[in-house]
Scaffold this motif. Structure first.
Motif, PDB file in Angstrom:
ATOM      1  N   ALA A   1       0.846  -1.196   0.000  1.00 45.94           N
ATOM      2  CA  ALA A   1       0.000   0.000   0.000  1.00 45.94           C
ATOM      3  C   ALA A   1       0.881   1.246   0.000  1.00 45.94           C
ATOM      4  N   TRP A   2       0.315   2.375  -0.419  1.00 46.47           N
ATOM      5  CA  TRP A   2       0.965   3.668  -0.217  1.00 46.47           C
ATOM      6  C   TRP A   2      -0.043   4.576   0.475  1.00 46.47           C
ATOM      7  N   TRP A   3       0.426   5.675   1.045  1.00 46.50           N
ATOM      8  CA  TRP A   3      -0.452   6.459   1.896  1.00 46.50           C
ATOM      9  C   TRP A   3      -0.011   7.911   1.929  1.00 46.50           C
ATOM     10  N   SER A   4      -0.889   8.749   2.499  1.00 48.05           N
ATOM     11  CA  SER A   4      -0.555  10.169   2.659  1.00 48.05           C
ATOM     12  C   SER A   4      -1.242  10.710   3.902  1.00 48.05           C
ATOM     13  N   PHE A   5      -0.475  11.426   4.693  1.00 51.82           N
ATOM     14  CA  PHE A   5      -1.014  12.138   5.841  1.00 51.82           C
ATOM     15  C   PHE A   5      -1.439  13.556   5.466  1.00 51.82           C
ATOM     16  N   TYR A   6      -0.736  14.177   4.512  1.00 53.30           N
ATOM     17  CA  TYR A   6      -0.900  15.609   4.262  1.00 53.30           C
ATOM     18  C   TYR A   6      -1.156  15.948   2.795  1.00 53.30           C
ATOM     19  N   ASN A   7      -1.491  14.974   1.982  1.00 52.06           N
ATOM     20  CA  ASN A   7      -1.755  15.237   0.563  1.00 52.06           C
ATOM     21  C   ASN A   7      -3.262  15.241   0.325  1.00 52.06           C
ATOM     22  N   SER A   8      -3.935  16.248   0.879  1.00 57.81           N
ATOM     23  CA  SER A   8      -5.396  16.339   0.788  1.00 57.81           C
ATOM     24  C   SER A   8      -5.840  17.722   1.233  1.00 57.81           C
TER      25      SER A   8
ATOM     26  N   SER B   1      14.018   7.416   1.759  1.00 57.71           N
ATOM     27  CA  SER B   1      13.199   8.154   2.707  1.00 57.71           C
ATOM     28  C   SER B   1      11.777   7.606   2.651  1.00 57.71           C
ATOM     29  N   ILE B   2      10.860   8.261   3.363  1.00 57.91           N
ATOM     30  CA  ILE B   2       9.477   7.798   3.357  1.00 57.91           C
ATOM     31  C   ILE B   2       8.734   8.255   2.105  1.00 57.91           C
ATOM     32  N   THR B   3       9.186   9.360   1.491  1.00 62.27           N
ATOM     33  CA  THR B   3       8.655   9.849   0.222  1.00 62.27           C
ATOM     34  C   THR B   3       9.825  10.077  -0.737  1.00 62.27           C
TER      35      THR B   3
ATOM     36  N   ILE C   1       9.327  15.194   2.375  1.00 62.20           N
ATOM     37  CA  ILE C   1       8.234  16.132   2.101  1.00 62.20           C
ATOM     38  C   ILE C   1       7.065  15.369   1.501  1.00 62.20           C
ATOM     39  N   GLU C   2       5.859  15.759   1.923  1.00 63.08           N
ATOM     40  CA  GLU C   2       4.641  15.182   1.376  1.00 63.08           C
ATOM     41  C   GLU C   2       3.670  16.303   1.049  1.00 63.08           C
TER      42      GLU C   2
ATOM     43  N   GLY D   1       0.322  17.892  -1.896  1.00 61.66           N
ATOM     44  CA  GLY D   1      -0.130  18.242  -3.237  1.00 61.66           C
ATOM     45  C   GLY D   1       0.271  19.677  -3.478  1.00 61.66           C
ATOM     46  N   LEU D   2       1.368  19.867  -4.206  1.00 61.12           N
ATOM     47  CA  LEU D   2       2.041  21.160  -4.297  1.00 61.12           C
ATOM     48  C   LEU D   2       1.873  21.784  -5.680  1.00 61.12           C
ATOM     49  N   PRO D   3       1.269  22.953  -5.809  1.00 65.26           N
ATOM     50  CA  PRO D   3       0.639  23.751  -4.755  1.00 65.26           C
ATOM     51  C   PRO D   3      -0.878  23.588  -4.699  1.00 65.26           C
ATOM     52  N   HIS D   4      -1.452  22.590  -5.402  1.00 62.40           N
ATOM     53  CA  HIS D   4      -2.900  22.556  -5.598  1.00 62.40           C
ATOM     54  C   HIS D   4      -3.700  22.393  -4.311  1.00 62.40           C
ATOM     55  N   TYR D   5      -3.085  21.834  -3.249  1.00 61.08           N
ATOM     56  CA  TYR D   5      -3.781  21.768  -1.969  1.00 61.08           C
ATOM     57  C   TYR D   5      -3.327  22.872  -1.013  1.00 61.08           C
ATOM     58  N   ARG D   6      -2.462  23.766  -1.496  1.00 64.31           N
ATOM     59  CA  ARG D   6      -2.107  25.023  -0.832  1.00 64.31           C
ATOM     60  C   ARG D   6      -1.194  24.874   0.385  1.00 64.31           C
ATOM     61  N   TYR D   7      -0.737  23.681   0.648  1.00 67.63           N
ATOM     62  CA  TYR D   7       0.211  23.488   1.730  1.00 67.63           C
ATOM     63  C   TYR D   7       0.977  22.201   1.489  1.00 67.63           C
ATOM     64  N   GLY D   8       2.082  22.043   2.222  1.00 68.75           N
ATOM     65  CA  GLY D   8       2.850  20.811   2.202  1.00 68.75           C
ATOM     66  C   GLY D   8       3.357  20.518   3.596  1.00 68.75           C
ATOM     67  N   ALA D   9       3.942  19.335   3.769  1.00 75.12           N
ATOM     68  CA  ALA D   9       4.419  18.914   5.085  1.00 75.12           C
ATOM     69  C   ALA D   9       5.868  18.467   4.997  1.00 75.12           C
ATOM     70  N   LEU D  10       6.651  18.891   5.967  1.00 75.63           N
ATOM     71  CA  LEU D  10       8.044  18.486   6.131  1.00 75.63           C
ATOM     72  C   LEU D  10       8.106  17.561   7.339  1.00 75.63           C
ATOM     73  N   PHE D  11       8.580  16.331   7.146  1.00 83.06           N
ATOM     74  CA  PHE D  11       8.659  15.377   8.253  1.00 83.06           C
ATOM     75  C   PHE D  11       9.930  15.669   9.058  1.00 83.06           C
ATOM     76  N   GLY D  12       9.869  16.727   9.846  1.00 81.35           N
ATOM     77  CA  GLY D  12      11.010  17.153  10.635  1.00 81.35           C
ATOM     78  C   GLY D  12      10.824  18.569  11.125  1.00 81.35           C
ATOM     79  N   ASP D  13      11.859  19.110  11.723  1.00 80.17           N
ATOM     80  CA  ASP D  13      11.788  20.402  12.397  1.00 80.17           C
ATOM     81  C   ASP D  13      12.715  21.410  11.730  1.00 80.17           C
ATOM     82  N   GLY D  14      12.612  21.559  10.411  1.00 80.75           N
ATOM     83  CA  GLY D  14      13.447  22.515   9.697  1.00 80.75           C
ATOM     84  C   GLY D  14      12.887  23.916   9.749  1.00 80.75           C
ATOM     85  N   GLU D  15      13.757  24.887   9.498  1.00 82.93           N
ATOM     86  CA  GLU D  15      13.332  26.285   9.473  1.00 82.93           C
ATOM     87  C   GLU D  15      12.743  26.663   8.113  1.00 82.93           C
ATOM     88  N   ASN D  16      13.322  26.107   7.053  1.00 79.63           N
ATOM     89  CA  ASN D  16      12.893  26.429   5.696  1.00 79.63           C
ATOM     90  C   ASN D  16      12.862  25.151   4.865  1.00 79.63           C
TER      91      ASN D  16
END
Length: 269
Positions: A17-24, A175-177, A186-187, A189-204
């Motif tokens: 299977a594949w999955w997404s936490f933040y692609n929606s 990596s996971i993605t 990173i996970e 829908g860029l930019p069509h869902y208007r946000y993305g997710a970084l699996f970590g604590d980066g500044e940029n």
């Protein structure tokens, strides 16, 4: 395969299977409280055991061509699992164990035209099992599953009516993605869902020539950034790029030819 912990419960899915936490665009995803699982066949129950407490057919908005969806509520220990986009093959009172079939995934009237069939999972308080918000935070596990893109070049390997899949031409590490910024996956829908997710604590976030500030840090270790940019493929703007967990390919929401080489660039609004 274990992919997340939520309220000290392990969430498991098949290895294929594949999955997404933040692609929606669904609110629960940006809040970090939901996961969409793209099963290869039927949707499967992802916890050790549970009992079905409700199934419903849900009407979708009148302006969309597919007029129904399905909802299933399953009690898991002291919580309730909310399942969407699956036509239930289970009934009220039925007991389930890990890997039991929940039913066939359906095309929902809530989907975008480029969406693939999947099961949407949220773990919620049982007294508040139905709302779009209010689920428990999911803690994604850091897994090394697919190769990460090095550079910005892809090759289109398959096209459908509404999107194409493309593979990285150069890779570096796993990596996971298949997309990373300075070692963080990173996970989104860029930019069509208007946000993305970084699996970590980066500044940029640094992607294809663009540096994007992190806007919000969730307590599960994930950082959210706004996708206020454009995606260019070979110099032409497309709707966006989709990136998923345990999927080595990139989803290009645009028109291409199979075998075509694509160079991605992100530019400011």
């Amino acid at each position: 395969m274990r992919i997340a912990i939520v309220e000290e419960l392990a969430l498991d899915v098949p290895k294929d299977a594949w999955w997404s936490f933040y692609n929606s665009p669904y609110p629960a995803h940006r809040l970090g409280t939901a996961v969409d699982v793209y099963f290869p066949d039927e949707a499967l129950f992802p916890f050790e055991e549970g009992r079905v407490v409700a199934t419903r057919r849900v009407r979708t908005p009148g302006y969309v061509p597919v007029r129904e969806d399905y909802l299933t509520i399953i009690k898991v220990e002291g919580f309730c699992l909310k399942v969407l986009h699956v036509k239930p093959a289970v009934g009220e009172g039925e007991r389930l164990v890990l890997g039991d079939s929940l039913g066939k995934m359906v095309v929902s009237g809530f989907f975008s035209s480029w969406s693939d069939r999947h099961a949407h999972f949220e773990l919620r308080p049982c007294h508040d099992a139905y709302r779009a918000r209010g689920a428990f935070l999911m803690h994604p596990l850091s897994l090394k599953l697919v190769l990460s893109l090095r550079g910005n070049e892809l090759e289109v390997v398959e096209c459908t009516e509404n999107y194409c899949w493309a593979r990285p031409l150069k890779t570096a590490g796993s990596s996971i993605t298949p997309l990373a910024s300075e070692g963080f996956s990173i996970e989104g829908g860029l930019p069509h869902y208007r946000y993305g997710a970084l699996f970590g604590d980066g500044e940029n976030v640094r992607l294809f020539g663009l540096e994007i500030p992190v806007g919000e840090r969730l307590s599960n270790g994930v950082s959210i950034f706004d996708a206020n940019f454009k995606v260019l493929a070979n110099g032409k703007e497309i709707r966006g790029v989709g990136v998923y967990c345990n999927n080595p390919l990139f989803k290009l929401v645009g028109r291409f030819e199979e075998g075509e080489a694509v160079k991605l660039t992100f530019t400011g609004p």
